[in-house]
Design a protein around this motif. Structure first.
Motif, short mmCIF file in Angstrom:
data_model
loop_
_atom_site.label_atom_id
_atom_site.label_comp_id
_atom_site.label_asym_id
_atom_site.label_seq_id
_atom_site.Cartn_x
_atom_site.Cartn_y
_atom_site.Cartn_z
N GLY A 192 4.79 2.36 -3.78
CA GLY A 192 3.61 1.33 -3.86
C GLY A 192 4.09 0.27 -4.40
O GLY A 192 5.36 0.48 -5.17
N GLY A 227 4.70 -3.17 2.77
CA GLY A 227 3.76 -2.51 3.97
C GLY A 227 4.74 -2.16 4.78
O GLY A 227 4.44 -1.81 6.14
N HIS A 231 3.99 2.89 4.84
CA HIS A 231 3.19 3.74 3.58
C HIS A 231 2.95 2.84 2.52
O HIS A 231 3.45 1.31 2.14
CB HIS A 231 3.36 4.21 3.34
CG HIS A 231 4.79 5.05 2.87
ND1 HIS A 231 6.19 5.27 3.20
CD2 HIS A 231 4.82 4.95 1.62
CE1 HIS A 231 7.09 4.89 2.08
NE2 HIS A 231 6.35 5.35 0.99
N GLY A 232 2.67 3.29 1.49
CA GLY A 232 2.62 2.49 -0.22
C GLY A 232 1.19 1.80 0.25
O GLY A 232 0.71 1.40 0.55
N VAL A 233 0.88 1.57 -1.47
CA VAL A 233 -0.67 1.15 -1.77
C VAL A 233 -0.08 -0.11 -3.21
O VAL A 233 1.19 0.31 -3.77
CB VAL A 233 -1.30 2.58 -2.77
CG1 VAL A 233 -2.06 1.25 -3.98
CG2 VAL A 233 -1.63 3.62 -1.69
N TYR A 234 -0.66 -1.19 -2.57
CA TYR A 234 -0.65 -2.31 -3.59
C TYR A 234 -1.68 -2.29 -4.90
O TYR A 234 -3.04 -2.24 -4.36
CB TYR A 234 -0.84 -3.57 -2.94
CG TYR A 234 -0.83 -4.75 -3.50
CD1 TYR A 234 0.65 -5.00 -4.86
CD2 TYR A 234 -1.63 -6.02 -3.56
CE1 TYR A 234 0.32 -6.63 -5.30
CE2 TYR A 234 -1.80 -7.13 -4.38
CZ TYR A 234 -1.35 -6.97 -5.00
OH TYR A 234 -1.09 -8.21 -5.67
N ALA A 251 -4.74 -6.80 2.33
CA ALA A 251 -4.49 -5.65 2.89
C ALA A 251 -4.70 -5.88 4.15
O ALA A 251 -3.77 -5.00 4.74
CB ALA A 251 -5.95 -4.88 2.62
N SER A 254 -0.82 -6.83 5.50
CA SER A 254 0.08 -5.68 5.20
C SER A 254 -0.10 -4.19 5.85
O SER A 254 0.72 -3.23 6.35
CB SER A 254 0.15 -5.63 3.63
OG SER A 254 -0.94 -4.90 3.33
N ARG A 256 -1.92 -2.28 3.87
CA ARG A 256 -1.88 -0.83 3.48
C ARG A 256 -3.00 -0.88 2.30
O ARG A 256 -3.41 -2.19 2.66
CB ARG A 256 -0.77 -1.29 2.97
CG ARG A 256 0.86 -0.93 3.25
CD ARG A 256 0.97 0.07 4.11
NE ARG A 256 0.22 1.27 3.43
CZ ARG A 256 -0.42 2.52 3.68
NH1 ARG A 256 -0.69 2.40 5.14
NH2 ARG A 256 -0.91 3.55 3.61
N ALA A 560 0.57 7.97 5.51
CA ALA A 560 0.40 6.36 5.33
C ALA A 560 -1.05 6.39 4.52
O ALA A 560 -1.92 5.65 4.82
CB ALA A 560 0.37 6.41 7.34
#
Length: 561
Positions: A192, A227, A231-234, A251, A254, A256, A560
């Motif tokens: 992320g 995003g 996938h991925g986290v901020y 959120a 994106s 995500r 995801a």
């Protein structure tokens, strides 16, 4: 024949279900079978009557980005039950980094993360420039635990903007360049994108860390670029001026999750953290995934006035940020400076590390025999006995001892009733160990053992099964870590064998194993009998087991979530 077989273990599978006595078999680094009295043989059989087996702890907030280049064992985390570490939090990474920016990157880390500049200069193996090259180095050198890495905002900004990264907003062209770097990092396996807007995060000379200069359009552009891969986290360590509704919009746009740090209880503004958690909960009801990083540990830190991290986020401290030695002593002796600090501490704010609670600041170690009588006394008690202002007491003592006096402060999270509510909030994630940072003054790498021993066993704030879930399958699900965090057939054999009657983290102690024999704080595990990463033991009841080859995986493919 299996490689490993645990007999009669009390299995906490990581899902939150009640524990059950079972055998667990491991083959080729994976859970091969689970059941009562398995009729199976193995090369190694471990009879664990009376002990419990759980998935290994996933530490979602570490700063091992630099340390892992010289210490693939990422001490002390494996011995404390951690089998997976997420690095790059707050955006304080060392990649991407152009050769000409290495010095400022290290100087920034020295300031913002309390790391020794000498240690960083001696230790970091600069065999990379881009983020993909950094990931390739991690794969090549290996690690004792599994690693997931964020692409860091401050590093991306510095790579594109150079010295201007800590001075101004980015142009549209610069933002476009940064987007491409984020996209490249996500393709290369980043978990992320991490950033910080916290006023406590200052770099070299007291300048704000580069990410703090990003405006909303830049943040939106980079998070949406992250995003795009699905996938991925901020992850954001947020300042008070960054509202939760804006993060909800990120959120939403994106697609995500947004992970918000650091949600810590402040006894001088006790409702602020719950306001944030309420806003996070409301966003989730609207289908916009936000999650708050909370800590199960009181934020306690040793420090000297040479590196006074607890107060460096104060606006009134800025004149002292770039001072050392005699110049700093002159500043600390200045009546105007003291009055400015006193005045700021008297005001209320949404978030501040130190809030003038002098009864929670103690003299740990005096540098001279003449002042040894102050050791183990609080600044509040000394001030009351001597009839002086507590700030004057601390500053005078530091100046008299050439800034060598060691203090400790319990800064945040000291109200256990409030912290218990935070830990049980449905949209919080328990982390904030900061492992790898503040090496000489701070160590919460054993947070998971503290959650199980103190909060589950001693206080009963949650069940042991729930404590295990919060340390294992919950973070695995948030990050999209495939087939980890649960004891289930086919899943990775990341395992922690422990005694539920004694599990805990031990007291802090100082060791001298950093480059140049520099010191760091560590803590030993209590009640841990073994830790396995991908089916190979990395720690036993005596601590770290050094392996060849290293068995940790660099995690580069995420669902995801």
């Amino acid at each position: 024949m299996h490689d490993l077989l645990f007999r009669n273990a009390l299995v906490f599978d990581g899902t939150g279900s009640s524990a059950a006595i079972n055998d667990v078999a491991v083959t080729d680094g994976r859970i091969a079978a689970i059941g009562h009295a398995l009729g199976a043989s193995a090369r190694e059989v471990i009879a664990v009557d009376g002990l419990a087996l759980m998935p290994g702890i996933i530490d979602s907030h570490t700063h091992f980005d630099a340390q892992i280049t010289w210490d693939p064992y990422v001490r002390p985390s494996p011995a404390l039950g951690v089998t997976t570490a997420v690095i790059g939090n707050c955006g304080f990474t060392i990649a991407p980094c152009k050769p000409q920016d290495r010095d400022i990157t290290m100087r920034n880390l020295t300031q913002v993360e309390g790391m020794s500049l000498d240690v960083l200069r001696q230790g970091i193996a600069w065999e990379f420039e881009t983020f993909p090259e950094y990931m390739a180095q991690l794969r090549r050198k290996g690690s004792a635990v599994n690693i997931a890495a964020y692409i860091g905002h401050s590093s991306v900004r510095t790579y594109v903007m150079g010295d201007d990264a800590s001075k101004r907003a980015a142009t549209e062209a610069e933002i476009a360049q940064m987007q491409e770097i984020v996209r490249e990092a996500m393709r290369a396996g980043a978990v992320g994108f991490a950033s910080s807007t916290s006023p406590a995060h200052n770099g070299e000379g007291g300048r704000p860390m580069p990410s703090r200069l990003a405006d909303d359009r830049e943040m939106h552009a980079l998070v949406t670029a992250m995003g795009e891969c699905g996938h991925g986290v901020y992850m954001l360590t947020k300042g008070g001026h960054t509202p939760v509704p804006f993060l909800e919009s990120l959120a939403a746009d994106s697609g995500r999750p947004v992970m918000i740090a650091a949600l810590l209880h402040n006894s001088t503004n006790p409702q602020a953290v719950f306001n944030d958690l309420d806003a996070i909960a409301a966003a989730n009801t609207r289908g916009h995934p936000l999650i708050g990083q909370v800590s199960c540990c009181p934020l306690t830190m040793d420090f000297t006035m040479q590196s006074p991290y607890p107060v460096e986020g104060l606006k009134s401290w800025k004149p002292a940020l770039d001072l050392h030695g005699d110049a700093l002593k002159v500043m600390l002796a200045s009546q105007n400076f003291r009055d400015d600090v006193r005045a700021e501490l008297a005001t209320t704010t949404n978030f501040r590390l130190f809030n003038g609670e002098w009864d929670k600041v103690q003299v740990v170690e005096a540098a001279t025999s003449a002042q040894a009588r102050y050791e183990q006394q609080t600044i509040a008690d000394i001030a009351r006995i001597e009839g002086r202002d507590p700030l004057d007491v601390m500053f005078d003592l530091a100046v008299q001892e050439n800034l060598q006096t060691v203090f400790t402060a319990q800064l945040l999270n000291s109200d256990e009733e409030a912290v218990g509510r935070m830990l049980n909030h449905p949209h919080s994630i328990i982390s904030l160990s900061d492992a790898g940072a503040h090496l000489t003054f701070f160590n919460d790498a054993g947070f998971g053992l503290h959650l199980m021993g103190h909060w589950a066993r001693e206080l009963g704030s949650m069940s042991m099964s729930e404590a295990v879930r919060r340390l294992t399958s919950q973070p695995a699900q948030v990050f999209g870590m495939r087939q980890r965090g649960v004891i289930r057939e086919g899943y990775a054999a990341d395992l922690l064998l422990f005694d539920p009657q004694t599990v805990a983290r031990g007291p802090k102690r100082r060791v001298f194993d950093l480059p140049g024999r520099a010191p760091r704080l560590t803590t030993d595990a209590v009640g841990v009998h073994g830790v396995w990463v991908n089916g190979r033991m990395v720690a036993d009841d005596n601590g770290l087991v050094e392996l060849a080859p290293l068995v940790g995986e660099l995690l580069m493919s995420f669902s995801a979530g």
